[in-house]
Scaffold this motif. Structure first.
Motif, short mmCIF file in Angstrom:
data_model
loop_
_atom_site.label_atom_id
_atom_site.label_comp_id
_atom_site.label_asym_id
_atom_site.label_seq_id
_atom_site.Cartn_x
_atom_site.Cartn_y
_atom_site.Cartn_z
N MET A 73 -4.60 8.76 -0.05
CA MET A 73 -4.40 8.10 1.24
C MET A 73 -4.14 6.62 0.97
N VAL A 74 -2.90 6.21 1.13
CA VAL A 74 -2.51 4.84 0.79
C VAL A 74 -2.81 3.86 1.92
N PHE A 75 -3.00 4.39 3.14
CA PHE A 75 -3.29 3.51 4.28
C PHE A 75 -4.21 4.25 5.24
N ARG A 76 -5.34 3.62 5.58
CA ARG A 76 -6.26 4.21 6.54
C ARG A 76 -5.87 3.83 7.97
N GLU A 77 -6.12 4.74 8.86
CA GLU A 77 -5.82 4.54 10.28
C GLU A 77 -6.37 3.21 10.78
N LYS A 78 -5.53 2.48 11.51
CA LYS A 78 -5.94 1.18 12.04
C LYS A 78 -5.17 0.91 13.33
N THR B 91 -12.89 10.24 2.27
CA THR B 91 -12.38 10.11 0.91
C THR B 91 -10.94 9.63 0.97
N ARG B 92 -10.42 9.19 -0.18
CA ARG B 92 -9.03 8.73 -0.22
C ARG B 92 -8.19 9.48 -1.24
N PHE B 93 -8.83 10.17 -2.19
CA PHE B 93 -8.09 10.83 -3.27
C PHE B 93 -8.64 12.24 -3.46
N GLN B 94 -7.73 13.18 -3.76
CA GLN B 94 -8.17 14.54 -4.08
C GLN B 94 -7.25 15.15 -5.13
N PHE B 95 -7.89 15.83 -6.09
CA PHE B 95 -7.18 16.66 -7.07
C PHE B 95 -7.63 18.10 -6.85
N SER B 96 -6.69 19.04 -6.87
CA SER B 96 -7.06 20.44 -6.72
C SER B 96 -6.12 21.31 -7.54
N THR B 97 -6.59 22.53 -7.85
CA THR B 97 -5.77 23.52 -8.52
C THR B 97 -6.06 24.88 -7.90
N GLU B 98 -5.03 25.69 -7.73
CA GLU B 98 -5.18 27.01 -7.13
C GLU B 98 -5.58 27.98 -8.24
#
Length: 198
Positions: A38-43, A15-22
């Motif tokens: 995640m603005v840049f994936r491993e390369k 995944t590249r985006f996550q929203f969460s709340t405690e």
């Protein structure tokens, strides 16, 4: 408190985006959210780069009648995380965050809340403070065969010279964790996150 609400690890695998709340803090009206992308994936030799922002606001303060009390209490934490896969199901990460918060309480007429107005503490009417804390952190993500994610992390607040550590067990839309604060009055904090990832 703000460290419980933050989630500086990279977004879940694939995944590249996550929203969460405690959720447990939400129940006591400390409304909070954590966003990360995640603005840049491993390369090649470049690591993945994730940017994020956590924020919270003690919203319950606004329901107290203003003739007795006015105030606000909130905080935000931007963070940057670098990560790299060690195996297809394991990832190492490290990063930095800058936590900022503000507290301003004005006790207007507490005597009116007491029988007979016996305790007028109007001379102690204002509490105003803020904090700015820089921290570094590191950790590991592990993806289990059942598609659950286990995260172990540790961090250090540089100006305060205080450590923290935690373990988080994540499902698709929820996470359960424990945070340890060796220098705190409350050594152990438990928390429950509700989350959404794409």
């Amino acid at each position: 408190m703000n460290t419980d609400m933050e989630s500086p690890a990279p977004p879940p695998f694939d995944t590249r985006f996550q929203f969460s709340t405690e959720f447990s803090w939400d129940l006591i009206t400390a409304l909070n959210m954590n966003l990360k992308f995640m603005v840049f994936r491993e390369k090649a030799f470049w690591p993945s780069i994730t940017v994020g922002l956590s924020g919270w606001n003690m919203a319950g303060l606004y329901i107290i009648p203003k003739k007795y009390f006015t105030g606000s209490c909130w905080g935000i934490t931007p963070f940057l995380t670098l990560s790299r896969e060690l195996k297809s199901d394991m990832r190492f990460f490290l990063g930095a965050k800058y936590a900022m918060g503000f507290l301003d309480f004005q006790i207007n007429a507490l005597a009116g809340m007491m029988p007979g107005g016996l305790f007028d503490i109007s001379s102690l009417s204002r509490i105003k403070t803020s904090y700015r804390d820089f921290a570094v952190f590191t950790g590991l993500n592990y993806l289990t065969p059942r598609e659950r994610e286990v995260t172990a992390l540790a961090g250090y607040y540089l100006p305060l010279r205080k450590m923290y550590a935690g373990v988080i067990y994540s499902k698709k839309n929820s996470a359960f964790g424990i945070m340890l604060y060796p220098d705190s009055f409350l050594l152990v904090h438990l928390f429950v996150n509700l989350q959404f990832s794409i």
